[in-house]
Design an enzyme around this catalytic site. Structure first.
Site, PDB file in Angstrom:
ATOM      1  N   ASP A 169      79.082  18.359  76.027  1.00 36.67           N
ATOM      2  CA  ASP A 169      79.053  18.298  77.636  1.00 36.67           C
ATOM      3  C   ASP A 169      79.615  19.555  78.888  1.00 36.67           C
ATOM      4  OD1 ASP A 169      82.076  17.980  77.840  1.00 36.67           O
ATOM      5  OD2 ASP A 169      81.564  18.022  79.933  1.00 36.67           O
TER       6      ASP A 169
ATOM      7  N   ASP B 250      82.207  18.176  70.407  1.00 35.95           N
ATOM      8  CA  ASP B 250      83.735  18.287  71.509  1.00 35.95           C
ATOM      9  C   ASP B 250      84.088  17.714  72.120  1.00 35.95           C
ATOM     10  OD1 ASP B 250      84.451  19.836  74.308  1.00 35.95           O
ATOM     11  OD2 ASP B 250      83.169  18.333  75.005  1.00 35.95           O
TER      12      ASP B 250
ATOM     13  N   ASP C  84      86.803  17.142  75.677  1.00 34.67           N
ATOM     14  CA  ASP C  84      87.387  16.548  77.180  1.00 34.67           C
ATOM     15  C   ASP C  84      85.709  16.241  77.158  1.00 34.67           C
ATOM     16  OD1 ASP C  84      89.812  16.852  77.743  1.00 34.67           O
ATOM     17  OD2 ASP C  84      89.285  19.320  77.717  1.00 34.67           O
TER      18      ASP C  84
ATOM     19  N   SER D 118      85.124  21.780  80.558  1.00 32.42           N
ATOM     20  CA  SER D 118      83.853  20.177  81.230  1.00 32.42           C
ATOM     21  C   SER D 118      85.047  20.242  82.633  1.00 32.42           C
ATOM     22  CB  SER D 118      85.074  18.820  80.191  1.00 32.42           C
ATOM     23  OG  SER D 118      84.234  19.258  79.057  1.00 32.42           O
TER      24      SER D 118
HETATM   25 MG    MG Z   1      83.806  19.466  77.442  1.00 35.29          MG
END
Ligand code: MG
Length: 246
Positions: A207, A7, A9, A172
């Site tokens: 995340d 990923d 961001d 995110s």
């Molecule tokens: Mg992210």
């Protein structure tokens, strides 16, 4: 072969969107022989900016699983066959919906729910909402398959969008709107291609909630930050990855 999906961001890049933070990790993974595949909600041209800086030459997945792009001639033709359409130097599998269709649905309900997204914001507003510098904000507006909702005044828009056959997922920072696809669906298709070369071990780092479908399709998953996913090992930062991945 080891394939790792990353990923962008708040995983490889921080709040200044600079490619500097992620560069050593990407380089180390490449040096260790990993196939490094970006899998992000960012657009093709945004990801091309990071790919160029980090020296990535392989496939990547854009706009939350909406399309898989493979540089032409990256895979031997007997692997890829002739079924993938070619465009601008890539073989492209489009899994999402065209951007104008998604924006059309959002435009219809935007006044009711007070929605702000790329398609109804000025460049100045986009820079304020996202913190993107001007050059990257422009690339972020080059959308092909998805929208990003920055602000909303009322809840309930998710159900309206679902009724139109669109998927709403939390990233995110913001809320993504795509066709019926996700990061995991796209990753699985790519993993099946890699596995035609030989055995594949797959990894993913993310995340956000929109990384969960990706975690579901790989052998080993890593979560940067505080969210919980039953399969993902938690790490405090992307730099920790190299210590635990061997
Ligand atoms: Mg992210």
């Amino acid at each position: 072969m080891r394939v790792i999906f990353l990923d962008l961001d708040r995983t490889l890049i921080g709040d200044d969107y600079s490619p500097q933070q992620g560069e050593p990790v990407v380089r180390s993974l490449l040096d260790a022989g990993f196939e490094v595949v970006l899998n992000s909600s960012k657009t093709r041209t945004e990801q091309e900016y990071y790919r160029k800086t980090w020296g990535l030459k392989g496939p990547f997945i854009v706009e939350n699983g909406s399309a898989i792009l493979i540089p032409e001639d990256y895979f031997p033709s007997e692997i890829i066959g002739h079924k993938w359409p070619r465009k601008e130097g890539y073989l492209i599998a489009e899994l999402g919906k065209p951007y104008p269709e998604i924006k059309g649905h959002l435009d219809t309900i935007a006044p009711t729910y007070g929605l702000k997204y790329y398609g109804n914001s000025t460049l100045r507003e986009i820079m304020e909402f996202t913190g993107l510098p001007e050059n990257l904000a422009k690339l972020a507006t080059e959308r092909e398959y998805s929208e990003t909702i920055f602000r909303w005044e009322r809840e309930g828009f998710e159900m309206e969008l679902n009724k139109k056959g669109l998927k709403v997922s939390r990233g995110s920072r913001f809320i993504g709107v795509t066709g019926d696809t996700d990061k995991g669906r796209a990753a699985k298709i790519l993993l099946d291609l890699y596995s035609l070369h030989g055995p594949v071990e797959s990894y993913a780092v993310g995340d956000g909630e929109n990384d969960f479908p990706l975690f579901d399709v790989v052998d080993k998953a890593f979560m940067v930050g505080n969210l919980f996913h039953p399969k993902a090992m938690r790490i405090n930062s992307i730099e920790e990855l190299l210590g635990v991945i061997s």
